[in-house]
Design an enzyme around this catalytic site. Structure first.
Site, mmCIF file in Angstrom:
data_model
loop_
_atom_site.group_PDB
_atom_site.id
_atom_site.type_symbol
_atom_site.label_atom_id
_atom_site.label_comp_id
_atom_site.label_asym_id
_atom_site.label_seq_id
_atom_site.Cartn_x
_atom_site.Cartn_y
_atom_site.Cartn_z
ATOM 1 N N ARG A 1 -32.387 70.814 -37.807
ATOM 2 C CA ARG A 1 -31.794 71.933 -36.766
ATOM 3 C C ARG A 1 -30.913 71.826 -35.680
ATOM 4 O O ARG A 1 -30.193 72.097 -34.977
ATOM 5 C CB ARG A 1 -33.191 72.237 -35.796
ATOM 6 C CG ARG A 1 -34.563 72.598 -37.020
ATOM 7 C CD ARG A 1 -35.959 73.018 -35.943
ATOM 8 N NE ARG A 1 -35.910 71.562 -36.177
ATOM 9 C CZ ARG A 1 -37.193 71.408 -35.328
ATOM 10 N NH1 ARG A 1 -37.676 72.075 -34.501
ATOM 11 N NH2 ARG A 1 -36.945 69.926 -34.694
ATOM 12 N N HIS B 1 -18.914 59.728 -4.008
ATOM 13 C CA HIS B 1 -18.446 60.018 -5.014
ATOM 14 C C HIS B 1 -17.493 61.426 -4.827
ATOM 15 O O HIS B 1 -17.853 61.717 -3.965
ATOM 16 C CB HIS B 1 -19.881 60.353 -5.393
ATOM 17 C CG HIS B 1 -19.639 61.874 -7.306
ATOM 18 N ND1 HIS B 1 -19.212 63.007 -7.225
ATOM 19 C CD2 HIS B 1 -19.784 61.348 -8.523
ATOM 20 C CE1 HIS B 1 -19.198 63.246 -8.329
ATOM 21 N NE2 HIS B 1 -19.277 61.765 -8.998
ATOM 22 N N ARG C 1 -12.598 67.143 -6.192
ATOM 23 C CA ARG C 1 -13.409 67.127 -5.296
ATOM 24 C C ARG C 1 -14.555 65.915 -4.742
ATOM 25 O O ARG C 1 -14.720 64.853 -5.799
ATOM 26 C CB ARG C 1 -14.845 67.744 -6.205
ATOM 27 C CG ARG C 1 -14.952 69.530 -6.181
ATOM 28 C CD ARG C 1 -16.075 70.170 -7.052
ATOM 29 N NE ARG C 1 -15.501 71.517 -7.871
ATOM 30 C CZ ARG C 1 -15.824 72.472 -7.212
ATOM 31 N NH1 ARG C 1 -16.180 72.438 -5.200
ATOM 32 N NH2 ARG C 1 -15.577 74.150 -7.023
ATOM 33 N N LYS D 1 -10.834 70.041 3.644
ATOM 34 C CA LYS D 1 -11.841 68.681 4.112
ATOM 35 C C LYS D 1 -11.735 68.205 3.222
ATOM 36 O O LYS D 1 -11.095 66.687 4.487
ATOM 37 C CB LYS D 1 -13.183 69.570 4.396
ATOM 38 C CG LYS D 1 -13.979 68.430 4.388
ATOM 39 C CD LYS D 1 -16.165 69.287 4.542
ATOM 40 C CE LYS D 1 -16.402 69.177 2.644
ATOM 41 N NZ LYS D 1 -17.487 69.650 2.787
ATOM 42 N N ASP D 2 -10.804 68.073 1.951
ATOM 43 C CA ASP D 2 -11.022 66.394 1.675
ATOM 44 C C ASP D 2 -9.539 65.558 1.299
ATOM 45 O O ASP D 2 -10.433 64.585 1.640
ATOM 46 C CB ASP D 2 -11.617 66.634 0.017
ATOM 47 C CG ASP D 2 -12.739 66.984 -0.668
ATOM 48 O OD1 ASP D 2 -14.005 66.878 0.414
ATOM 49 O OD2 ASP D 2 -12.928 67.323 -1.055
ATOM 50 N N GLN E 1 -32.619 69.052 -5.205
ATOM 51 C CA GLN E 1 -32.108 69.664 -5.316
ATOM 52 C C GLN E 1 -31.099 69.989 -6.468
ATOM 53 O O GLN E 1 -30.369 68.718 -6.772
ATOM 54 C CB GLN E 1 -31.680 70.265 -3.767
ATOM 55 C CG GLN E 1 -30.378 71.319 -3.684
ATOM 56 C CD GLN E 1 -29.548 71.460 -2.578
ATOM 57 O OE1 GLN E 1 -29.585 70.434 -1.495
ATOM 58 N NE2 GLN E 1 -29.263 72.339 -2.310
ATOM 59 N N HIS F 1 -17.213 62.381 -1.830
ATOM 60 C CA HIS F 1 -18.314 62.722 -1.283
ATOM 61 C C HIS F 1 -19.643 61.554 -0.160
ATOM 62 O O HIS F 1 -20.326 61.099 -1.844
ATOM 63 C CB HIS F 1 -18.816 63.877 -0.976
ATOM 64 C CG HIS F 1 -18.161 64.488 -1.281
ATOM 65 N ND1 HIS F 1 -17.982 66.208 -1.524
ATOM 66 C CD2 HIS F 1 -17.274 65.200 0.037
ATOM 67 C CE1 HIS F 1 -17.285 66.513 -1.823
ATOM 68 N NE2 HIS F 1 -15.952 66.124 -0.406
ATOM 69 N N GLU G 1 -22.808 63.640 6.361
ATOM 70 C CA GLU G 1 -22.020 64.038 5.460
ATOM 71 C C GLU G 1 -20.781 62.982 6.313
ATOM 72 O O GLU G 1 -20.769 62.632 7.156
ATOM 73 C CB GLU G 1 -21.439 65.635 4.757
ATOM 74 C CG GLU G 1 -20.843 65.890 4.596
ATOM 75 C CD GLU G 1 -20.204 66.894 4.059
ATOM 76 O OE1 GLU G 1 -19.409 66.597 2.425
ATOM 77 O OE2 GLU G 1 -20.346 67.826 4.659
ATOM 78 N N LYS H 1 -27.683 60.705 -6.294
ATOM 79 C CA LYS H 1 -26.995 61.834 -7.610
ATOM 80 C C LYS H 1 -27.055 61.701 -8.665
ATOM 81 O O LYS H 1 -26.989 60.183 -9.198
ATOM 82 C CB LYS H 1 -26.044 62.297 -7.334
ATOM 83 C CG LYS H 1 -25.778 62.969 -5.290
ATOM 84 C CD LYS H 1 -24.263 62.866 -4.637
ATOM 85 C CE LYS H 1 -23.761 63.246 -3.248
ATOM 86 N NZ LYS H 1 -22.653 63.293 -3.212
ATOM 87 N N ASN I 1 -27.166 71.483 -8.079
ATOM 88 C CA ASN I 1 -26.497 72.118 -7.928
ATOM 89 C C ASN I 1 -25.168 72.220 -9.180
ATOM 90 O O ASN I 1 -25.172 71.116 -10.110
ATOM 91 C CB ASN I 1 -25.617 71.327 -6.546
ATOM 92 C CG ASN I 1 -26.130 71.475 -5.766
ATOM 93 O OD1 ASN I 1 -26.370 72.297 -5.443
ATOM 94 N ND2 ASN I 1 -26.878 69.649 -4.926
ATOM 95 N N TYR J 1 -25.601 68.783 -11.490
ATOM 96 C CA TYR J 1 -25.767 67.899 -11.140
ATOM 97 C C TYR J 1 -27.204 67.696 -10.168
ATOM 98 O O TYR J 1 -27.531 68.302 -9.420
ATOM 99 C CB TYR J 1 -24.331 66.936 -9.782
ATOM 100 C CG TYR J 1 -24.227 67.123 -8.729
ATOM 101 C CD1 TYR J 1 -24.321 66.954 -7.762
ATOM 102 C CD2 TYR J 1 -23.409 68.725 -9.076
ATOM 103 C CE1 TYR J 1 -24.164 67.859 -6.422
ATOM 104 C CE2 TYR J 1 -22.902 69.161 -8.253
ATOM 105 C CZ TYR J 1 -22.798 69.095 -6.791
ATOM 106 O OH TYR J 1 -22.526 68.868 -5.021
#
Length: 180
Positions: free
Chosen positions: A23, A119, A59, A167-168, A46, A62, A143, A72, A48, A132
């Protein structure tokens, strides 16, 4: 799941332990007990999903500091992404060292990112998606970030950066971070 420690202590790639038949296959994608048996912090607070329209999109990098430091766990569920982690633990022998790995829908590899690791990732294909889980809620006051192009890190991203948030690009370079 099959855990393999990266050169950065406490960070792991996680392969699927597939059970297959005619299968297809079955495998756990995440299990709190298996993470805890490896000494890893569970990441079930959480979940995401991040979609990237174009390859080259970047990205990060962070992380969050106490009291909301977060671990994470990443998987790429569509296309491919190149993930980079940076050890921000000042007492660690791998402080400010980085590690990169490709996660893709094809290789189904996961990446566990410990607390106090920055990351970031770059989309290697148009339409890539990352799923994630995190161990803490997003807390804006905790942050922090690193510049993807910080010369002190010398990270070699696979593609030219085509899209990145304001921001990055505004995170301070490391020498100014280290004097704060």
């Amino acid at each position: 799941m099959i855990f393999e420690e990266t050169p950065l202590s406490g960070a792991f790639t996680v392969s699927l332990d597939k059970r297959g038949d005619d299968r297809g296959f079955f495998s756990r994608a995440y299990c709190t007990q298996e993470f805890e048996s490896q000494g890893l912090k569970p990441v079930g607070i959480q979940c995401n999903l991040a979609s990237n329209y174009l390859k080259g999109t970047l990205r990060g990098l962070h992380y969050q500091v106490p009291p909301a430091a977060e671990a994470k766990f990443f998987r790429c569920i569509s296309g491919a992404n190149y993930h980079v982690i940076v050890d921000m633990r000042s007492e660690s022998p791998t402080y400010l060292k980085h590690f990169g790995v490709e996660l893709s829908a094809e290789n189904r590899l996961g990446l566990y990112v410990p607390e106090l690791f920055a990351h970031g990732y770059q989309a290697l294909t148009d339409g890539s998606e990352a799923f994630y889980m995190v161990s803490e809620y997003y807390t804006p006051g905790c942050e922090r970030g690193l510049r993807y192009d910080d010369p002190a890190l010398n990270i070699r991203w696979p593609l030219p950066v085509t899209t990145i948030s304001d921001k990055d690009t505004a995170w301070p370079l490391l020498p100014s971070l280290l004097t704060i």
